[in-house]
Structure formats: C-alpha cells, structure tokens
Design a protein around this motif. Structure first.
Motif, PDB file in Angstrom:
ATOM      1  N   ASP A 222     -59.295  36.750 -49.310  1.00 34.49           N
ATOM      2  CA  ASP A 222     -60.949  35.344 -49.582  1.00 34.49           C
ATOM      3  C   ASP A 222     -60.312  34.928 -48.297  1.00 34.49           C
ATOM      4  OD1 ASP A 222     -61.413  36.025 -51.644  1.00 34.49           O
ATOM      5  OD2 ASP A 222     -59.625  35.046 -52.418  1.00 34.49           O
ATOM      6  N   ASP A 223     -59.521  35.263 -47.144  1.00 30.19           N
ATOM      7  CA  ASP A 223     -59.330  34.493 -45.780  1.00 30.19           C
ATOM      8  C   ASP A 223     -59.533  35.745 -44.859  1.00 30.19           C
ATOM      9  OD1 ASP A 223     -58.558  33.131 -43.634  1.00 30.19           O
ATOM     10  OD2 ASP A 223     -56.165  32.683 -43.985  1.00 30.19           O
ATOM     11  N   PRO A 224     -60.846  35.211 -44.052  1.00 32.14           N
ATOM     12  CA  PRO A 224     -61.474  35.826 -42.837  1.00 32.14           C
ATOM     13  C   PRO A 224     -61.108  35.768 -41.879  1.00 32.14           C
ATOM     14  CG  PRO A 224     -63.226  34.296 -43.497  1.00 32.14           C
ATOM     15  CD  PRO A 224     -61.715  33.844 -44.587  1.00 32.14           C
ATOM     16  N   THR A 225     -60.100  34.225 -41.653  1.00 33.44           N
ATOM     17  CA  THR A 225     -60.399  34.077 -40.120  1.00 33.44           C
ATOM     18  C   THR A 225     -59.796  35.127 -39.694  1.00 33.44           C
ATOM     19  OG1 THR A 225     -59.793  32.053 -41.371  1.00 33.44           O
ATOM     20  CG2 THR A 225     -58.465  32.456 -38.993  1.00 33.44           C
ATOM     21  N   THR A 226     -58.751  35.671 -39.194  1.00 33.72           N
ATOM     22  CA  THR A 226     -58.305  36.978 -38.699  1.00 33.72           C
ATOM     23  C   THR A 226     -59.619  38.061 -38.148  1.00 33.72           C
ATOM     24  OG1 THR A 226     -55.915  36.217 -38.977  1.00 33.72           O
ATOM     25  CG2 THR A 226     -56.604  38.542 -37.644  1.00 33.72           C
ATOM     26  N   ALA A 227     -60.136  38.440 -39.317  1.00 35.24           N
ATOM     27  CA  ALA A 227     -60.955  39.240 -38.772  1.00 35.24           C
ATOM     28  C   ALA A 227     -62.190  38.970 -38.036  1.00 35.24           C
ATOM     29  CB  ALA A 227     -61.394  39.605 -39.808  1.00 35.24           C
ATOM     30  N   GLU A 228     -62.883  38.204 -37.993  1.00 33.90           N
ATOM     31  CA  GLU A 228     -63.795  37.342 -37.877  1.00 33.90           C
ATOM     32  C   GLU A 228     -63.013  36.773 -36.297  1.00 33.90           C
ATOM     33  OE1 GLU A 228     -66.008  34.538 -40.360  1.00 33.90           O
ATOM     34  OE2 GLU A 228     -64.398  33.732 -39.993  1.00 33.90           O
ATOM     35  N   SER A 229     -61.500  35.986 -35.527  1.00 36.27           N
ATOM     36  CA  SER A 229     -61.510  36.184 -34.772  1.00 36.27           C
ATOM     37  C   SER A 229     -61.446  36.983 -33.330  1.00 36.27           C
ATOM     38  CB  SER A 229     -60.123  35.558 -34.541  1.00 36.27           C
ATOM     39  OG  SER A 229     -59.801  35.273 -33.387  1.00 36.27           O
ATOM     40  N   ILE A 230     -60.936  38.682 -34.476  1.00 35.27           N
ATOM     41  CA  ILE A 230     -61.127  39.550 -33.862  1.00 35.27           C
ATOM     42  C   ILE A 230     -62.681  40.326 -33.265  1.00 35.27           C
ATOM     43  CG2 ILE A 230     -60.564  42.291 -34.181  1.00 35.27           C
ATOM     44  CD1 ILE A 230     -57.737  41.399 -35.019  1.00 35.27           C
ATOM     45  N   GLY A 231     -63.174  39.909 -34.284  1.00 35.52           N
ATOM     46  CA  GLY A 231     -64.769  40.370 -33.998  1.00 35.52           C
ATOM     47  C   GLY A 231     -65.061  39.761 -33.307  1.00 35.52           C
TER      48      GLY A 231
END
Length: 472
Positions: free
Chosen positions: A66-75
């Motif tokens: 439920d926490d996309p923070t890291t994936a979005e940052s790397i993307g």
C-alpha cells in the motif's frame, strides 16, 4: 594538477565525468582505473542483472503493497536517466543509446495465496500513479503463458499464480553505457588513465588533494593533485574514504556479497523468452537476492539468465584481495559490525545455505520459474562483488543497508559512493544531487544545461534556486 579526479572506471565515475564535461567544459578531468579497461567490476554487463530499475517489477522496493513511495521515486529517477542517456548518446551514427538500452517487458510472477494477494494489492496501489497506470495484471495461466511461455510450459498448475507485465521496461548494458559516457567526456577533453591503483588520499595545507598510488603496468608510483576527488571505486570506496580521513565515514563498515547466475545461449530458449521476470525473495534473503529469469542483451546478443545465487568472499572487488574486508575494520566500526551480525542471523543462515547448495539444488530453483529447463543448456557464471553498507546507529548499534549512498566531505572537495542497487539505473540523478552538495555556488549556473540534458530534473534533485554558500 587537475580540477577533478575520478577514481574508478565504472558507471558512476563515467556519469559524473560526462556531466561535468558538459556543465564546466574548461575544467581538467582525469579518470583513474586500476584494471586494463573500463567497466571491469560491477558495471560489467555480466556482473549485474542489467535491469533498468524503474520500480516496475522489483518487489523489494515495495514491501508494503500500500506504500508506493520508493517505487515511484526510483521510477521518476530512472526517467531522468533515460533523458540523460538519450541527450548524450543519441547524436551518434548509429546512436549509442540504441545499443545499450533494449526495450524488454518487466514482469512479476508469484506463487501461493499470500503472494498472489500481495501482488494484487501492489498493482492496485501502483496503477493510481501515471508511471504505472499501464501495468497489466492477471491470474489466468493461459495469459501468463502468452507473456512468458517458459514460465508455464510443463507447470502442473497446483496452487494460485499471478503475474504483472509492463511493456515499457528495459534491459541495460551498463558496460557499453559506461564506455559510451567515457567517450562523451573524453571527446570534450577529459583524460583516462588505466592500470593506476590508488592507495592513498591526503588533503594538503593548500586545500588540494594528493592522490597517490602504484602504476600496475610499470611497477612505479604516481601522484596527482586535484581540487576535487570523487571515489567511485565500488567495494574499495570505503577503504579510500577511510584513508582520506574524512569524519563522515566514521563507524561505517561494509558486508561483501557476491553472486552467481545460470545463463543459456540455447537458440530455442532464447527465442521463447522476451521479458525480465522477478519473483519474491526467499525468507531471510537480502533484497538484492530477489530471484529473476531475465532476458539479457549484451553486445547485441540475447541470452536468458537466472539467479542470483549468493556467494561470499572477503574480497571487496572481483579483482581484489582476500584482505580487502579486514582493511576496512576500525575501532569505531566494530560495534556496528557485530550488531549487524547478531541481528541478521536469518541472512547468515541464508548465505550458508547458498554457499553449500549443490548445482542440482540451484537448478531446482530455476525450475520453479522454468519447469522444463534442461541442465545441459545452462552454465554457471560468476557475477560482480557488492559491498553492502553498514551504518552506525545509536539505538541498534549498526544497520545493514541495501541502497546507494553518496558521502560528501564537509567542505565539498571530496565525495564517494557506497552501496549497491539501484545505483547504476539512477546514476544521473544521484550525480546531480552530488553536484548540488559539493558545488552549491556553481550549480545554479549549471542548472540550464542540466535541465537541457534532463528536462524532468526539476523537483527530483537538489538543484537550488539560489545559494550563497562559500563552497564551490
């Protein structure tokens, strides 16, 4: 005398050198490499998985579905990398970028009810972001077969299975990319010197750094002086930063991890696999050990590979010494080392199991992804050596980290890169942040060139709008 000395001939030094040669073309830049060629360590194409890390399939970047923070940052940061590589390399004939970045769908495949539920929730979360809105999800075995036939052929069908696919994924030949970026910087006047083993860094009373070491081909010593030093020496970076005496690395330590992969060049297998397929890491395994069956393209030739299988050595470089790890031990980092060892017993058990695993047992792991794999088609290859960073922690004694960290000296005249994934994939944004930290008075003037190279850089890096700091 140089304005900038870059230590290490890998992707990080190449990226920083290419950036500096664009934003400050009048500076003298020298890159030093201890081997007889560039990208001989972790940046070598078979020393890493070649995944263009964009958060599309790396489940370890999103342990909480439920926490996309890291994936979005790397993307987002990988998007900057694509912009940078295209800006520097697409002007050739043929464009160099086309030979190093190959479109390759990124997939996940998971087994069992718990992991299927996790993946379903992860996709629902990620699809809310424009970066991941095109991600496909299915629990239909026949659709998974169409996406990746090797995964389903011969599978018994017992138990739930689910998969995702994003067709905007990439495979990256970081070795070829490193050489292309170095070509770009040398075309603007930078110099590359091979066979030079840096042994010591010392700051003089005049504020300049003295870089000394040994010429491995001539057997003689060398010495350079520089206004700024970047230590991009992979696993050897901490040793050099310790010898430089900068307080920012006091208490830091490293934990070496190596890897092996199974690789095949069998034409029928190559023809039937066109994706990077990531699964879930085993219990106790480090995040970098997520199993994946990848299509690799190196020097224009595709070859599937599976792994990684963890290995251990006290070497901190593939071409290093068995004494490397012991050379990093200091009184201040003994407690962090011991604390990490005590608190990571599952990791220790995992590593012991991996080291004792027979080829038959390793092949059984491949067959979980590819049930009809033929042992005769696959060879075991050694990949690169990683030095995972251990940082001191007041509450826990020490913490083992699995990311990438840039360490900068207080006066901004020296910096180094520690850690591992996703470093290579996000190197341009990491290096822009380094420029902002080390050259705050200059980076505002460099900002127009940086934004020309990477239009999406605003808001993702530490480029200031104005700074009156005395450094730079």
């Amino acid at each position: 005398m140089a304005d900038v000395v870059l230590i290490g001939g890998g992707i990080m030094s190449a990226t920083l050198g290419a950036l500096l040669s664009r934003v400050q073309p009048d500076w003298s830049i020298v890159l030093l490499e201890r081997l007889d060629g560039l990208a001989g360590e972790s940046s070598g194409p078979w020393n890493n998985a070649g995944t263009g890390h964009a958060g599309l399939c790396e489940l370890n970047y999103m342990p909480d579905p439920d926490d996309p923070t890291t994936a979005e940052s790397i993307g987002r940061r990988f998007g900057l990398s694509r912009e940078f590589w295209a800006a520097l390399l697409d002007g050739g004939d043929p464009p160099a970028a086309a030979s190093v970045v190959t479109p390759t769908p990124h997939m996940n495949v998971v087994f069992g009810a718990a992991d299927v539920d996790y993946l379903r929730r992860r996709v629902a979360t990620l699809r809310r972001s424009p970066l991941f809105s095109a991600m496909e999800y299915t629990e239909d075995p026949e659709l998974i077969r169409r996406w990746a036939p090797l995964i389903m052929d011969g599978r018994s069908g017992d138990g739930p299975i689910a998969a995702t696919r994003h067709q905007a994924g990439t495979d990256v030949d970081f070795g070829a990319l490193t050489r292309a970026l170095v070509d770009a910087m040398t075309a603007r006047g930078a110099r590359v010197r091979l066979h030079l083993d840096v042994i010591r860094l010392a700051r003089g009373d005049d504020g300049l750094w003295s870089v000394t070491g040994r010429d491995r081909s001539a057997g003689t010593g060398f010495r350079l002086r520089s206004r700024f030093v970047f230590v991009g020496a992979g696993g050897y970076a901490l040793t050099l930063l310790q010898r430089a005496g900068i307080p920012e690395v006091r208490g830091y330590a490293v934990f070496p991890l190596g890897a092996q992969f199974l690789r095949t060049r069998t034409p029928d297998v190559v023809a039937r696999h066109d994706a990077k397929v990531y699964g879930q890491a085993a219990v106790g395994a480090p995040p970098m050990s997520v199993p994946h069956l990848d299509r690799r393209v190196v020097d224009g030739c595709p070859a599937p590979m599976f792994g990684p299988y963890a290995t251990f050595s006290t070497r901190l470089l593939t071409h290093g010494s068995l004494l490397d790890l012991f050379a990093t031990v200091r009184p201040r980092n003994i407690v962090p080392l011991l604390a990490v060892g005590v608190r990571n017993l599952p990791l220790v058990r995992y590593l012991v199991g991996q080291l004792l695993a027979s080829r038959k047992r390793k092949f059984a792991q491949l067959r979980r992804f590819y049930p009809e794999a033929d042992p005769a088609d696959w060879e075991l290859v050694q990949a690169g050596q990683r030095a995972q960073l251990i940082k001191p922690d007041r509450r826990r004694g020490g913490v083992l980290t699995f990311g990438t960290e840039v360490v900068t000296g207080a006066d901004g005249t020296i910096a180094g890169l520690l850690g591992a994934s996703p470093g290579a994939s996000v190197a341009p944004s990491v290096m822009v942040d380094l420029l902002a930290a080390c050259f705050p008075r200059r980076v505002e003037g460099w900002a127009p060139v940086l934004r020309e190279l990477m239009p999406g850089v605003r808001g993702l890096t530490r480029i200031p709008q104005g700074n009156r700091d005395s450094r730079g």
